[in-house]
Design an enzyme around this catalytic site. Structure first.
Site, mmCIF file in Angstrom:
data_model
loop_
_atom_site.group_PDB
_atom_site.id
_atom_site.type_symbol
_atom_site.label_atom_id
_atom_site.label_comp_id
_atom_site.label_asym_id
_atom_site.label_seq_id
_atom_site.Cartn_x
_atom_site.Cartn_y
_atom_site.Cartn_z
ATOM 1 N N TYR A 127 -13.459 6.715 -14.383
ATOM 2 C CA TYR A 127 -13.390 5.475 -13.595
ATOM 3 C C TYR A 127 -13.778 4.285 -14.478
ATOM 4 C CZ TYR A 127 -14.054 2.361 -9.533
ATOM 5 O OH TYR A 127 -13.978 1.325 -8.631
ATOM 6 N N LYS A 170 -11.613 0.978 -15.423
ATOM 7 C CA LYS A 170 -12.031 -0.373 -15.030
ATOM 8 C C LYS A 170 -12.382 -1.252 -16.249
ATOM 9 C CE LYS A 170 -11.474 0.024 -10.548
ATOM 10 N NZ LYS A 170 -10.458 -0.786 -9.841
ATOM 11 N N ASN A 224 -5.246 -4.758 -6.728
ATOM 12 C CA ASN A 224 -6.520 -4.233 -6.257
ATOM 13 C C ASN A 224 -6.493 -2.754 -5.892
ATOM 14 O OD1 ASN A 224 -9.084 -4.420 -4.428
ATOM 15 N ND2 ASN A 224 -7.425 -3.868 -3.031
ATOM 16 N N ILE A 281 -19.448 -1.968 -2.218
ATOM 17 C CA ILE A 281 -18.897 -2.687 -1.069
ATOM 18 C C ILE A 281 -18.599 -1.674 0.043
ATOM 19 C CG2 ILE A 281 -17.134 -4.338 -0.319
ATOM 20 C CD1 ILE A 281 -18.878 -5.300 -2.736
ATOM 21 N N THR A 301 -16.736 -0.020 2.218
ATOM 22 C CA THR A 301 -15.320 0.246 2.527
ATOM 23 C C THR A 301 -15.136 1.754 2.712
ATOM 24 O OG1 THR A 301 -14.653 0.714 0.248
ATOM 25 C CG2 THR A 301 -14.659 -1.616 0.903
ATOM 26 N N ASP A 334 0.854 -1.193 0.000
ATOM 27 C CA ASP A 334 0.000 0.000 0.000
ATOM 28 C C ASP A 334 0.886 1.238 0.000
ATOM 29 O OD1 ASP A 334 -3.288 0.141 0.892
ATOM 30 O OD2 ASP A 334 -2.167 2.022 0.847
HETATM 31 P P1 NAD Z 1 -10.166 1.776 -0.228
HETATM 32 O O1 NAD Z 1 -10.033 3.220 -0.522
HETATM 33 O O2 NAD Z 1 -10.771 1.352 1.060
HETATM 34 O O3 NAD Z 1 -8.744 1.062 -0.360
HETATM 35 C C1 NAD Z 1 -7.891 1.318 -1.441
HETATM 36 C C2 NAD Z 1 -6.460 1.169 -0.977
HETATM 37 O O4 NAD Z 1 -5.610 1.417 -2.109
HETATM 38 C C3 NAD Z 1 -6.056 2.184 0.107
HETATM 39 O O5 NAD Z 1 -5.446 1.531 1.205
HETATM 40 C C4 NAD Z 1 -5.090 3.105 -0.600
HETATM 41 O O6 NAD Z 1 -4.091 3.654 0.251
HETATM 42 C C5 NAD Z 1 -4.494 2.173 -1.652
HETATM 43 N N1 NAD Z 1 -3.879 2.922 -2.750
HETATM 44 C C6 NAD Z 1 -4.396 4.001 -3.408
HETATM 45 N N2 NAD Z 1 -3.512 4.456 -4.298
HETATM 46 C C7 NAD Z 1 -2.407 3.649 -4.223
HETATM 47 C C8 NAD Z 1 -1.159 3.632 -4.886
HETATM 48 N N3 NAD Z 1 -0.840 4.541 -5.827
HETATM 49 N N4 NAD Z 1 -0.274 2.669 -4.561
HETATM 50 C C9 NAD Z 1 -0.571 1.748 -3.611
HETATM 51 N N5 NAD Z 1 -1.733 1.742 -2.927
HETATM 52 C C10 NAD Z 1 -2.645 2.675 -3.229
HETATM 53 O O7 NAD Z 1 -10.989 1.171 -1.451
HETATM 54 P P2 NAD Z 1 -11.751 -0.226 -1.673
HETATM 55 O O8 NAD Z 1 -13.180 0.078 -1.708
HETATM 56 O O9 NAD Z 1 -11.212 -1.279 -0.799
HETATM 57 O O10 NAD Z 1 -11.341 -0.493 -3.191
HETATM 58 C C11 NAD Z 1 -10.405 -1.482 -3.585
HETATM 59 C C12 NAD Z 1 -10.550 -1.698 -5.071
HETATM 60 O O11 NAD Z 1 -11.878 -2.121 -5.359
HETATM 61 C C13 NAD Z 1 -10.325 -0.453 -5.930
HETATM 62 O O12 NAD Z 1 -9.650 -0.817 -7.102
HETATM 63 C C14 NAD Z 1 -11.725 -0.001 -6.255
HETATM 64 O O13 NAD Z 1 -11.774 0.761 -7.436
HETATM 65 C C15 NAD Z 1 -12.425 -1.325 -6.383
HETATM 66 N N6 NAD Z 1 -13.877 -1.301 -6.212
HETATM 67 C C16 NAD Z 1 -14.430 -0.902 -5.061
HETATM 68 C C17 NAD Z 1 -15.805 -0.914 -4.928
HETATM 69 C C18 NAD Z 1 -16.498 -0.501 -3.653
HETATM 70 O O14 NAD Z 1 -17.716 -0.359 -3.678
HETATM 71 N N7 NAD Z 1 -15.816 -0.308 -2.556
HETATM 72 C C19 NAD Z 1 -16.603 -1.330 -6.002
HETATM 73 C C20 NAD Z 1 -15.988 -1.751 -7.170
HETATM 74 C C21 NAD Z 1 -14.620 -1.741 -7.277
#
Ligand code: NAD
Length: 257
Positions: A160, A164, A94, A193, A195, A41
């Site tokens: 976005y 994706k 991710n 999700i 989060t 991270d």
């Molecule tokens: P989140 O914001 O809780 O976690 C994302 C993590 O990625 C964070 O810890 C952040 O510090 C890290 N990050 C960001 N930029 C970074 C970089 N340049 N290098 C390394 N780490 C980095 O988000 P989440 O909801 O857990 O999302 C995780 C993945 O799931 C993402 O790709 C997001 O687009 C995708 N997603 C999320 C949802 C949702 O509803 N939460 C839905 C579809 C897709």
């Protein structure tokens, strides 16, 4: 812990965005299933918390601060993982960021570059260098986080969506390229999700959360642990015949689209 839950004993997993949300839940799930986990991270304190949680539960983890948009940092993180744990069996690419809701013509150019960099270029870089290792080992499984926005268009999310859809199609193309070498590549497309990312959309208000939940036919948000379960399944031998798939796990959100 039951033998059945130790499916990843002796395996090494690499999880980006492991400091929060889906990545943290997946890092914990891999460790619980017996894997040694590299937790990647950009946010050091967040990844330290994940590592501490894994270790407190008796698991093995290595935290690596890394910006996944930077080739040299990705390569160093992978080298450190292999040096420390002796291999790389499963990779979950991710890490991602959101696009604030807005029309395409209003999107600042730097936001385009940032979203594409973190959500798409990072997956290219991670796969490029993970594949080098997996090709040497003669096996591997990669799961890339796409989104419902990686299979259907969402208004106000053009950038976005572009990032994706890119993850979905790159995963499929790469899957075909490496299927004959015992390396499987799948994309996972979560719905809404619960989060910290979604918290930034809802401002963690009841009204904001209700607005999100209204988009989910099942009447609730998904839990990060549910996505983690799917990632482990996709990296396990149970799905040995599955590659190039985009697995939608979204409470029905996109089913009618
Ligand atoms: P989140 O914001 O809780 O976690 C994302 C993590 O990625 C964070 O810890 C952040 O510090 C890290 N990050 C960001 N930029 C970074 C970089 N340049 N290098 C390394 N780490 C980095 O988000 P989440 O909801 O857990 O999302 C995780 C993945 O799931 C993402 O790709 C997001 O687009 C995708 N997603 C999320 C949802 C949702 O509803 N939460 C839905 C579809 C897709």
């Amino acid at each position: 812990m039951e033998a059945q839950s130790k499916k990843f004993s002796g395996k090494v997993a690499f999880v980006t965005g492991g400091g929060s949300g889906i990545g943290r839940a997946t890092a914990l799930a891999f460790a619980q299933a017996g894997a040694s986990v590299a937790v990647i991270d950009i946010a050091k304190s967040a990844l330290d918390e994940t590592v501490a949680a894994i270790e407190a539960a008796g698991g093995k983890a290595l935290g690596i601060k890394c910006d996944v948009t930077k080739s040299d940092e990705v390569q160093a993180a992978l080298n450190k993982t292999v040096e420390t744990f002796g291999g790389l069996d499963a990779a979950f690419n991710n890490a991602g960021i959101e696009q604030p809701v807005g029309l395409l013509a209003d999107v600042p150019e730097d936001l385009w570059h940032r979203v594409i960099g973190v959500n798409l270029t990072s997956v290219f870089l991670c796969m490029k260098y993970q594949l080098e290792i997996m090709l040497k080992n003669g096996k591997g499984a990669i799961v890339n986080t796409s989104s419902g926005a990686g299979v259907t268009a969402i208004q106000g999310q053009a950038v976005y969506c572009a990032s994706k859809f890119g993850v979905t199609s790159m995963s499929k193309a790469a899957a075909i390229e490496y299927a004959g070498q015992n390396i499987r590549i799948n994309a996972l497309c979560p719905g809404i999700i619960d989060t910290p990312m979604i918290g930034r959309f809802t401002h963690n208000t009841d009204e904001g959360r209700e607005r999100m939940i209204a988009q989910e036919p099942v009447g609730r948000m998904g839990r990060p642990e549910e996505i983690a379960g799917a990632v482990l399944w996709l990296c396990s031998d149970d799905t040995a015949f599955m590659t190039g798939h985009a697995l939608v796990m979204d409470g029905g959100q996109t089913a009618g689209m």
